[in-house]
Design a protein around this motif. Structure first.
Motif, short mmCIF file in Angstrom:
data_model
loop_
_atom_site.label_atom_id
_atom_site.label_comp_id
_atom_site.label_asym_id
_atom_site.label_seq_id
_atom_site.Cartn_x
_atom_site.Cartn_y
_atom_site.Cartn_z
N VAL A 341 5.02 14.05 19.34
CA VAL A 341 5.23 13.31 18.09
C VAL A 341 4.68 14.11 16.93
O VAL A 341 3.83 14.99 17.11
CB VAL A 341 4.55 11.93 18.12
CG1 VAL A 341 5.22 11.00 19.12
CG2 VAL A 341 3.06 12.07 18.42
N ARG A 342 5.18 13.81 15.74
CA ARG A 342 4.60 14.40 14.53
C ARG A 342 3.90 13.28 13.77
O ARG A 342 4.35 12.13 13.78
CB ARG A 342 5.67 15.04 13.66
CG ARG A 342 6.39 16.20 14.33
CD ARG A 342 7.19 17.00 13.33
NE ARG A 342 6.35 17.88 12.53
CZ ARG A 342 5.96 19.11 12.93
NH1 ARG A 342 6.36 19.60 14.09
NH2 ARG A 342 5.18 19.86 12.16
N LEU A 343 2.77 13.62 13.14
CA LEU A 343 1.98 12.62 12.44
C LEU A 343 1.91 12.92 10.96
O LEU A 343 1.85 14.07 10.56
CB LEU A 343 0.54 12.60 12.98
CG LEU A 343 0.35 12.43 14.48
CD1 LEU A 343 -1.13 12.50 14.81
CD2 LEU A 343 0.94 11.12 14.94
N SER A 344 1.92 11.85 10.18
CA SER A 344 1.60 12.03 8.76
C SER A 344 0.54 11.02 8.36
O SER A 344 0.36 10.01 9.03
CB SER A 344 2.85 11.87 7.90
OG SER A 344 3.20 10.52 7.83
N VAL A 345 -0.15 11.33 7.28
CA VAL A 345 -1.27 10.48 6.85
C VAL A 345 -1.09 10.17 5.38
O VAL A 345 -0.67 11.03 4.61
CB VAL A 345 -2.61 11.21 7.06
CG1 VAL A 345 -3.77 10.32 6.65
CG2 VAL A 345 -2.76 11.66 8.50
N ASN A 346 -1.39 8.93 5.00
CA ASN A 346 -1.37 8.56 3.60
C ASN A 346 -2.43 9.38 2.86
O ASN A 346 -3.62 9.21 3.10
CB ASN A 346 -1.67 7.06 3.50
CG ASN A 346 -1.77 6.59 2.06
OD1 ASN A 346 -1.67 7.39 1.13
ND2 ASN A 346 -1.95 5.30 1.91
N PRO A 347 -2.01 10.32 1.98
CA PRO A 347 -2.98 11.24 1.37
C PRO A 347 -4.03 10.52 0.53
O PRO A 347 -5.15 11.01 0.37
CB PRO A 347 -2.11 12.15 0.50
CG PRO A 347 -0.83 11.42 0.33
CD PRO A 347 -0.65 10.54 1.51
N ASN A 348 -3.70 9.33 0.03
CA ASN A 348 -4.69 8.58 -0.74
C ASN A 348 -5.86 8.11 0.12
O ASN A 348 -6.88 7.69 -0.38
CB ASN A 348 -4.05 7.34 -1.36
CG ASN A 348 -3.13 7.72 -2.49
OD1 ASN A 348 -3.49 8.55 -3.33
ND2 ASN A 348 -1.93 7.17 -2.49
N LYS A 349 -5.64 8.14 1.43
CA LYS A 349 -6.66 7.59 2.33
C LYS A 349 -7.33 8.69 3.16
O LYS A 349 -7.97 8.41 4.16
CB LYS A 349 -6.01 6.59 3.29
CG LYS A 349 -5.34 5.42 2.58
CD LYS A 349 -6.36 4.45 2.03
CE LYS A 349 -5.66 3.22 1.47
NZ LYS A 349 -6.62 2.20 1.05
N VAL A 350 -7.15 9.93 2.72
CA VAL A 350 -7.82 11.01 3.43
C VAL A 350 -9.13 11.34 2.73
O VAL A 350 -9.18 11.43 1.51
CB VAL A 350 -6.92 12.27 3.49
CG1 VAL A 350 -7.68 13.44 4.10
CG2 VAL A 350 -5.67 11.97 4.28
N HIS A 351 -10.19 11.44 3.52
CA HIS A 351 -11.51 11.71 2.95
C HIS A 351 -11.94 13.11 3.34
O HIS A 351 -11.72 13.54 4.47
CB HIS A 351 -12.53 10.70 3.46
CG HIS A 351 -12.09 9.29 3.25
ND1 HIS A 351 -12.25 8.64 2.06
CD2 HIS A 351 -11.45 8.42 4.08
CE1 HIS A 351 -11.75 7.41 2.16
NE2 HIS A 351 -11.25 7.26 3.38
#
Ligand SMILES: Nc1ncnc2c1ncn2[C@@H]1O[C@H](COP(=O)(O)OP(=O)(O)O)[C@@H](O)[C@H]1O
Ligand SMILES: [Mg+2]
Lengths: 371, 288
Positions: A341-351
């Motif tokens: 699978v490929r994953l993406s992350v909501n950039p506003n929620k990356v610390h």
């Protein structure tokens, strides 16, 4: 706002151990303020200093606007509910609750009235005649609470009052505590090592680590915007996903690099001022609920574990040698163990955190809602 | 199974021997107390002509000479009433004072580190010296201070000596009271002195009873100090017993009679507070 408790640069050491190290905070009138931190971080000591059971080496304590640093406990208008040993087991429940009133030489009829009022609120009425040592642990905790409530202190201090009761009762009592606090509008300073409890119960939380206050904020602020790696690791269940690496810049693009594993951080770089962290070891983190399966995602991995959590699936995806990320997906997604699978992350929620100092870089002030 | 029976039998034998060992002297005193003059020195146990003369004579010393001739010529002029009352007053005052001071000392030693462990041990160390060593200097001091033959002099010395036991017994009891209970009381508005009286004191009451009884018994039977420090007005029971000596030997009958009276009182007290004693000795286990 009105501060009922002001703690000002308080420090306390026991021999070589620095139990509390320059702690300052305000507790406002009528709120539940929680000191949260792992065992041994100095919560109890801070509470005992406020109660007057321990003298601070440095700093002042104000209660109701009055400097009480040099006053004995009985003159401070606070009451402390202890973690254990909270009741006199040889006395009846009634006598336990009445103790503080009798000490004050209140007339017997008033004592009776107050005790039955408080017993009513805490649902202890049927136990009043029993010996306090003979009732269940959750009743004992309620007795301890009742003993403090009858004397109507300005501030109620509670030191992990729910650790001894069983899990189901604990949840019920959390809710009751919240309701009682709303009803009588008392200021509460609550201590716990249980982050879920703190998030559920508090108006504001102060996170402590090794004797220091590391962050103060509402439960949402603490959960959503941890200011340090420690808070990020401590808060949340399941915990955040963390990826360690070195921050690099190649041709104007920010990259997290760990061996030959690379994650582009351009979206995150719009939110944080990353220049100061260049070529340093950093940790990035995001919560499982902020990641998702996305064919256009930046990283690829294979599904290792699938847990069913309600109507969602928690996937453990190995994206690199020792990096396993947890994300949620719906039960309708077509994944099996071993799926790529490929994953993406909501950039506003990356610390992003500096690995050494644990600190977060300053925000660029765009779109992240940080003041 | 057989092993069980053997251990049980052994237990009873040990208890029996111990009981005999402690009770025979007591039985002998009872026997002597009711024997007439002629039988004092014979070895049979049950008196042939039981008499209460010995008791009567305790309170009518002037009849001693008439009854026993030259044998009854003693220094005794006082009836035993005064020494009995003296002993009661001195012992009661000592017990109260030693337990009272001991309690507060033990509280301080238990809750604060101020005195240090040595001070506490030192109080015990003083008990290890034979009293005979310091009785002479004390007599000299007392003589200069005018404390010889006074209640105050005796009570002062007795409580100084016995307070050690009160401290050590009570410290164990106070240590068992969780300090959190005191802190909780303080936060509910109790001053430190109220904490002591409303929280600690009621909880260590069995300890007070144990320490009190122990000190009562010690003081009640003390002979050496009283013998040296008293003469007429503050004479205690043991001293008075030792005075029943005739021109040619001990007056065993009256001595035994007075000893019997003297042992009934502590036994009666022990019986009266029996209930507290049992909880006292098991306090540490009951708490849990
Ligand atoms: N009375 C004391 N004497 C010595 N060390 C203490 C004492 N009280 C607390 N400490 C130490 O201070 C630190 C903080 O303790 P505490 O305030 O009880 O932490 P918490 O309540 O957060 O678990 C710990 O390292 C603990 O061992
Ligand atoms: Mg604690």
């Amino acid at each position: 706002m009105n501060a009922d408790v002001v703690v000002e640069s308080v420090s306390k050491r026991f021999g070589d151990v620095v139990a509390v190290d320059g702690v300052s905070f305000d507790v406002y009138r009528g709120e539940i303020f929680t000191l949260l931190g792992p065992s041994g971080c100095g919560k109890t000591t801070t509470l005992r200093i406020i109660a007057g059971l321990e003298r601070p080496d440095r700093g002042r304590v104000y209660i109701g606007g009055k400097d009480v640093t040099d006053l004995p406990p009985q003159k401070r208008d606070v009451c402390l509910v202890f973690q254990e040993y909270a009741v006199f087991p040889h006395m009846s429940v009634y006598e336990n609750i009445a103790f503080g009133l009798k000490i004050r030489r209140i007339s017997p009829s008033d004592v009776g009235k107050r005790v039955s009022e408080v017993a009513e609120v805490l649902e202890l009425t049927e136990h009043l005649e029993k010996r306090a040592g003979r009732v269940g642990l959750s009743e004992q905790q309620k007795i301890a609470l009742a003993r403090c409530m009858v004397v109507e202190p300005r501030v109620l201090l509670l030191d992990e009052p729910l650790t001894l009761v069983d899990a189901r009762t604990r949840e019920k009592m959390r809710r009751e505590l919240r309701e009682i606090q709303r009803k009588i509008g008392i200021t509460m300073l609550y201590v716990t090592h249980d982050q879920l409890e703190a998030l559920m119960l508090s108006d504001r939380i102060a996170v402590m680590s090794k004797g220091k206050l590391v962050q103060v904020g509402t439960p949402i602020e603490i959960y959503d915007n941890p200011q340090s790696l420690f808070v990020a690791q401590f808060i949340g269940s399941p915990t955040m996903n963390f990826i360690e690496g070195v921050l690099r810049k190649y041709g104007g693009s920010f990259i997290l690099e760990s061996g030959n594993f690379r994650i582009p951080l351009d979206d995150v770089a719009k939110l944080y001022n990353l220049e100061n962290l260049m070529d340093r070891e950093v940790v990035i983190g995001f919560r499982p609920e902020d990641g998702s399966i996305d064919a256009k995602g930046a990283v690829e991995g294979s599904v290792e574990v699938i847990e069913v959590v309600g109507d969602r699936l928690a996937l453990h995806v190995r994206v690199f040698r020792d990096v396993v990320l947890k994300v949620y997906t719906t039960i309708y997604d077509d994944v099996v163990i071993g799926s790529k699978v490929r994953l993406s992350v909501n950039p506003n929620k990356v610390h992003v955190f500096d690995k050494i100092s644990g600190r977060k870089p300053l925000p660029t002030g765009v779109g992240h809602g940080i003041p | 199974m057989e092993f069980r029976i053997v251990t049980k039998a052994l237990k009873y034998i040990v208890i029996g021997v111990f009981a005999l060992w402690t009770l025979i002297p007591l039985a002998w005193i009872v026997s002597l107390a009711f024997k007439s003059y002629a039988e004092w020195r014979v070895s049979y146990f049950v008196p042939k002509n039981p008499t209460t003369d010995n008791f009567v004579l305790l309170f009518k010393p002037e009849e001693l000479l008439g009854r026993y001739g030259v044998m009854g010529a003693t220094a005794i002029i006082e009836p035993a009433t005064k020494p009995l009352i003296n002993s009661l007053i001195v012992t009661a005052a000592t017990t109260f004072l030693a337990v009272f001071i001991g309690f507060f000392t033990a509280y301080g030693a238990s809750r604060y580190r101020a005195p240090g462990p040595f001070t506490l041990f030192f109080t015990l160390l003083t008990r290890m010296l034979p009293p005979a060593i310091f009785i002479t200097p004390i007599m000299v001091y007392y003589s200069n201070l005018g404390l010889l033959d006074t209640y105050f002099g005796l009570v002062f010395l007795y409580s100084a000596v016995t307070v050690t036991y009160a401290i050590w017994i009570l410290k164990g009891f106070i240590d068992a009271v969780p300090v959190e209970w005191e802190e909780a009381a303080m936060l509910e508005g109790a001053t430190p002195i109220k904490v002591v009286f409303k929280v600690v004191l009621p909880l260590v009451r069995p300890g007070l009873v144990v320490a009190g009884l122990f000190i009562f018994l010690l003081t009640w039977s003390e002979l050496l100090f009283a013998l040296v420090l008293t003469n007429i007005s503050a004479v205690t029971l043991p001293v008075h017993i030792s005075k029943y000596v005739g021109a040619v030997g001990q007056l065993f009958g009256p001595q035994a009679a007075l000893a019997l009276i003297g042992s009934i009182i502590p036994v009666a007290i022990g019986y009266a507070i029996q209930k507290h004693l049992v909880t006292g000795f098991t306090f540490g286990m009951v708490r849990g």
